[in-house]
Design an enzyme around this catalytic site. Structure first.
Site, PDB file in Angstrom:
ATOM      1  CB  SER A 122      10.838   0.959  -3.603  1.00 33.82           C
ATOM      2  OG  SER A 122      10.733   1.436  -4.967  1.00 33.82           O
TER       3      SER A 122
ATOM      4  CG  ASN B 297       0.445   4.602  -4.230  1.00 35.99           C
ATOM      5  OD1 ASN B 297       1.050   4.642  -5.518  1.00 35.99           O
ATOM      6  ND2 ASN B 297       0.881   3.591  -3.329  1.00 35.99           N
ATOM      7  CB  ALA B 298      -3.202   4.966  -8.562  1.00 36.20           C
TER       8      ALA B 298
ATOM      9  CG  ASN C  84       7.463  -3.605  -7.904  1.00 31.49           C
ATOM     10  OD1 ASN C  84       6.610  -4.639  -7.513  1.00 31.49           O
ATOM     11  ND2 ASN C  84       7.056  -2.416  -8.167  1.00 31.49           N
TER      12      ASN C  84
ATOM     13  CB  CYS D 143       4.676  -4.494 -13.218  1.00 27.36           C
ATOM     14  SG  CYS D 143       6.078  -4.343 -11.906  1.00 27.36           S
TER      15      CYS D 143
ATOM     16  CE  LYS E  55       7.926  -3.673  -1.982  1.00 31.48           C
ATOM     17  NZ  LYS E  55       8.252  -2.249  -2.041  1.00 31.48           N
TER      18      LYS E  55
ATOM     19  CB  ILE F 214       3.029  -7.113   2.002  1.00 29.16           C
ATOM     20  CG1 ILE F 214       2.723  -6.037   2.796  1.00 29.16           C
ATOM     21  CG2 ILE F 214       3.106  -8.611   2.396  1.00 29.16           C
ATOM     22  CD1 ILE F 214       1.303  -6.216   3.258  1.00 29.16           C
TER      23      ILE F 214
ATOM     24  N   GLY G 201       0.593   1.939   4.829  1.00 27.82           N
ATOM     25  CA  GLY G 201       0.543   2.632   5.953  1.00 27.82           C
ATOM     26  C   GLY G 201       0.171   1.717   7.158  1.00 27.82           C
TER      27      GLY G 201
ATOM     28  CB  THR H  12       2.996   4.880   4.329  1.00 26.94           C
ATOM     29  OG1 THR H  12       2.816   4.255   3.109  1.00 26.94           O
ATOM     30  CG2 THR H  12       1.962   6.080   4.588  1.00 26.94           C
TER      31      THR H  12
END
Ligand SMILES: Cc1cc2nc3c(=O)[nH]c(=O)nc-3n(C[C@H](O)[C@H](O)[C@H](O)COP(=O)(O)O)c2cc1C
Length: 298
Positions: free
Chosen positions: A19, A67-68, A123, A126, A161, A187, A213, A262
């Site tokens: 995702s 990433n953000a 997910n 959050c 997840k 993960i 990555g 990634t």
């Protein structure tokens, strides 16, 4: 010998896209053959559309990236109405990744998806705003509540997840299993940070971000192996997979399937190449993905 059954889903091979790294799937149609994948997992969907975080929100790091993005997405209704029809007729499983800021949000997103997709991936990394910023994925009680709530809101298979940002992944595995999850993927990204030393400022506008990555692969393999010690439901391994060998590490550690994330940014055909490589390995070694899963010799 590469097909697998997972949470009631039949996958032609164990490879999915992760995702947030493969859009809503259709954007990749010109670049790769989606029908050669076991499944595609679309960008995280929320109840309402979200713009995500301000930039800079991506930075390359040695062997990975931070990433953000902030879960930018079109919202569940626009996904069902506008994005999903573009995948009509494509013979692969489509899994919707969902998130919310409250348990009620998660339930509503699951309800609005109906049976439009093959499965739901929750997910849980959050913030729970009602509880003042606790992340569902790092508190077993909160994770239990979200997963139970989503299970009661859908008839689709549910994959949970997990976040790696915990001390003991086994506690989280047990919590979400007790809540009725049909499978577990792990993960998600690992919290990280980069600093511009000339400006003495964080590179990302949000200061911290999620590392992904190849840099995270050994951590991810370790966590899948630890999860496999206690898990009763199937596991999906994620984290730094670029090649079939990477994917096989996860499978041997205990995963029934894998997700490629990634790597899609380097080569949009990566996941297909991983699937083809696994097929070649299975053929050469006269084995099957089923037989390889959890076959680690220690
Ligand atoms: C740009 C970006 C966006 C992501 N968005 C999501 C998301 O919306 N939902 C989610 O569960 N994971 C998201 N992830 C996490 C990935 O699905 C994956 O778990 C993680 O990147 C580790 O796998 P990788 O090293 O193969 O990328 C995102 C990752 C990246 C790099």
């Amino acid at each position: 010998m590469v097909s697998v059954e997972l949470a009631g889903l039949k996958l032609k091979n164990p490879v999915m896209t992760a995702s947030g790294t493969f859009g809503y799937g259709s954007e990749f149609l010109p670049y790769t053959d989606l029908e050669k994948l076991g499944a595609i997992v679309v960008k995280g969907l929320s109840l309402n559309p979200r713009q995500g975080n301000p930039g800079p929100r991506i930075v390359e790091t040695p062997c990975g990236m931070l990433n953000a993005i902030g879960l930018q997405n079109v919202g569940v209704d626009a996904f069902v109405k506008e994005k999903l029809p573009k995948l009509k007729g494509i013979k692969t499983q489509i899994i919707a990744n969902i998130f919310g800021e409250t348990v009620e949000d998660y339930m509503e997103v699951a309800k609005r998806l109906g049976d439009s997709v093959s499965a739901i991936e929750i997910n849980i990394s959050c913030p729970n705003v009602k509880k003042g910023g606790i992340v569902f994925g790092t508190d077993p009680n909160e994770a239990f509540k979200v997963v139970s709530a989503v299970k009661s809101s859908t008839t689709l298979p549910v994959i949970t997840k997990l976040s790696p940002n915990v001390t003991d992944i086994k506690v989280m595995v047990k919590a979400v299993e007790e809540a009725g999850t049909d499978a577990i993927s792990l993960i998600n990204t690992i919290t990280g940070m980069a600093i511009d030393v000339d400006k003495r400022r964080p590179v990302l506008a949000t200061i911290t971000g999620g590392l992904s990555g190849p840099a995270i692969k050994p951590i991810a393999v370790r966590m899948v192996w630890q999860a496999a010690q206690v898990a009763k439901v199937p596991l999906i391994g994620i984290g730094g997979i670029v090649t079939a060998k990477d994917a096989l590490e996860f499978i041997i550690a205990g995963a029934k399937a894998v997700q490629v994330g990634t790597a899609n940014f380097m080569d949009p055909d990566s996941a297909v190449k991983v699937a083809e490589g696994i097929e070649e390995y299975v053929r050469k070694n006269k084995t099957s993905v089923k037989e390889l899963t959890g076959s680690l010799r220690v």
